[in-house]
Design an enzyme around this catalytic site. Sequence first.
Site, mmCIF file in Angstrom:
data_model
loop_
_atom_site.group_PDB
_atom_site.id
_atom_site.type_symbol
_atom_site.label_atom_id
_atom_site.label_comp_id
_atom_site.label_asym_id
_atom_site.label_seq_id
_atom_site.Cartn_x
_atom_site.Cartn_y
_atom_site.Cartn_z
ATOM 1 N N SER A 83 2.889 -1.746 10.515
ATOM 2 C CA SER A 83 4.332 -1.668 10.801
ATOM 3 C C SER A 83 5.093 -2.949 10.495
ATOM 4 O O SER A 83 6.006 -3.337 11.227
ATOM 5 C CB SER A 83 4.556 -1.235 12.257
ATOM 6 O OG SER A 83 3.976 0.024 12.468
ATOM 7 N N GLU A 119 -7.448 4.749 7.361
ATOM 8 C CA GLU A 119 -7.241 6.177 7.039
ATOM 9 C C GLU A 119 -8.459 6.752 6.314
ATOM 10 O O GLU A 119 -8.718 7.957 6.396
ATOM 11 C CB GLU A 119 -5.947 6.336 6.223
ATOM 12 C CG GLU A 119 -4.726 6.147 7.117
ATOM 13 C CD GLU A 119 -3.450 5.739 6.411
ATOM 14 O OE1 GLU A 119 -3.387 5.779 5.169
ATOM 15 O OE2 GLU A 119 -2.494 5.359 7.119
ATOM 16 N N ASN A 161 0.865 -1.185 0.000
ATOM 17 C CA ASN A 161 0.000 0.000 0.000
ATOM 18 C C ASN A 161 0.897 1.229 0.000
ATOM 19 O O ASN A 161 1.451 1.602 1.031
ATOM 20 C CB ASN A 161 -0.893 -0.026 1.255
ATOM 21 C CG ASN A 161 -1.775 1.205 1.356
ATOM 22 O OD1 ASN A 161 -1.871 1.991 0.411
ATOM 23 N ND2 ASN A 161 -2.436 1.376 2.495
ATOM 24 N N LYS A 195 0.029 4.235 -0.478
ATOM 25 C CA LYS A 195 -0.673 5.450 0.002
ATOM 26 C C LYS A 195 -0.429 6.608 -0.977
ATOM 27 O O LYS A 195 -0.375 6.358 -2.179
ATOM 28 C CB LYS A 195 -0.258 5.764 1.429
ATOM 29 C CG LYS A 195 -0.401 4.543 2.353
ATOM 30 C CD LYS A 195 -0.302 4.869 3.798
ATOM 31 C CE LYS A 195 -0.389 3.577 4.610
ATOM 32 N NZ LYS A 195 -0.445 3.818 6.037
ATOM 33 N N GLU A 241 -5.805 -5.011 10.341
ATOM 34 C CA GLU A 241 -4.839 -3.929 10.578
ATOM 35 C C GLU A 241 -5.238 -3.171 11.839
ATOM 36 O O GLU A 241 -6.037 -2.223 11.766
ATOM 37 C CB GLU A 241 -4.852 -2.942 9.409
ATOM 38 C CG GLU A 241 -4.400 -3.515 8.101
ATOM 39 C CD GLU A 241 -3.732 -2.448 7.228
ATOM 40 O OE1 GLU A 241 -2.584 -2.665 6.852
ATOM 41 O OE2 GLU A 241 -4.347 -1.418 6.954
ATOM 42 N N GLY A 276 1.946 2.376 11.152
ATOM 43 C CA GLY A 276 2.893 3.493 11.104
ATOM 44 C C GLY A 276 3.720 3.658 12.369
ATOM 45 O O GLY A 276 4.192 4.747 12.666
ATOM 46 N N HIS A 306 -9.917 0.976 4.483
ATOM 47 C CA HIS A 306 -8.666 1.280 5.210
ATOM 48 C C HIS A 306 -8.957 2.268 6.333
ATOM 49 O O HIS A 306 -9.774 3.188 6.168
ATOM 50 C CB HIS A 306 -7.620 1.838 4.242
ATOM 51 C CG HIS A 306 -6.259 1.885 4.843
ATOM 52 N ND1 HIS A 306 -5.864 2.889 5.702
ATOM 53 C CD2 HIS A 306 -5.208 1.029 4.748
ATOM 54 C CE1 HIS A 306 -4.624 2.652 6.097
ATOM 55 N NE2 HIS A 306 -4.206 1.521 5.534
HETATM 56 C C1 PEP Z 1 -1.218 0.483 6.254
HETATM 57 O O1 PEP Z 1 -1.552 1.624 6.586
HETATM 58 O O2 PEP Z 1 -1.940 -0.198 5.503
HETATM 59 C C2 PEP Z 1 0.030 -0.047 6.776
HETATM 60 C C3 PEP Z 1 0.119 -1.333 6.944
HETATM 61 O O3 PEP Z 1 1.019 0.856 7.066
HETATM 62 P P1 PEP Z 1 2.439 0.613 7.784
HETATM 63 O O4 PEP Z 1 2.996 -0.666 7.248
HETATM 64 O O5 PEP Z 1 3.254 1.801 7.395
HETATM 65 O O6 PEP Z 1 2.140 0.553 9.247
#
Ligand code: PEP
Length: 253
Positions: A212, A96, A7, A9, A164, A170, A94
């Site tokens: 993460s 976000e 992803n 983003k 998630e 993050g 997601h």
């Molecule tokens: C995400 O937001 O889908 C994600 C997994 O981000 P990160 O790996 O940066 O935590």
Amino acid sequence: MKTVIANWKMNPQSLREAEGIFKSIKKKILKLKETEVVICPPSIYVNKLSTLNKSNLLNLGAQDIFYQEKGSWTGKLSPKMLREIGASFVILGHSENRQLGENNEIVNLKIKLALKNRLGPIICIGEKKRDNEGDYFSFLEDQLLSALKGIGSSFSKKLVIAYEPVWAIGKASKKIIKPKDLLQIVIFIKKILADKYGIENLEKIKILYGGSVSPLNVEELIREGGINGFLVGRDSLIPENFIKILKIVEKQF
Ligand code: PEP
């Protein structure tokens, strides 16, 4: 087959950089046999990246779609448009986007439209925080069942569930979920899916972890977490790290 999804983003800021990252990943992908890789760049890059992907070594996905098929919706993209330019998956629900107001009903509408237009939905669920009473279990159950409302078992092989936990996205790689806690959630999700779609369809539905993920933590998560792969944010933009993740996942066979 395991699945690893990138992803990107709202990154990178130029098509040139996007092509560079895509090509670096593609070069290494030749050796993978057991791992399906899906790159979800900003939609504006999907068309160009699909022209670099003639041998279909990588799959391309979008990061969102609108919940209506067509019409007067300024600034929105339909599943059909994304399918036509080369996307075969789409990330939906997601955190976000949920943070910006997307609710369970909208996520459900988007999943139905994605399936109708042959885009594989990557359905994100995850609690914002954990409480000692375990209320996050019912929160997750509600998110999952609302997302899948009205979606029958004939679609089960198209479904990808990405767990998630918002608190793990993050963050520093050490702050992520412990494998035994992940396994507990995966078993919980599987129970819900088995009740809805029947035990015979359970293996068709992939369950991924995101939050993460890095080369430092994938090994124990894939070995002990009961998952079928990962959804990777930050580290999917760093080809060396993303490739390390892919190699570790591939090795787990
Ligand atoms: C995400 O937001 O889908 C994600 C997994 O981000 P990160 O790996 O940066 O935590």
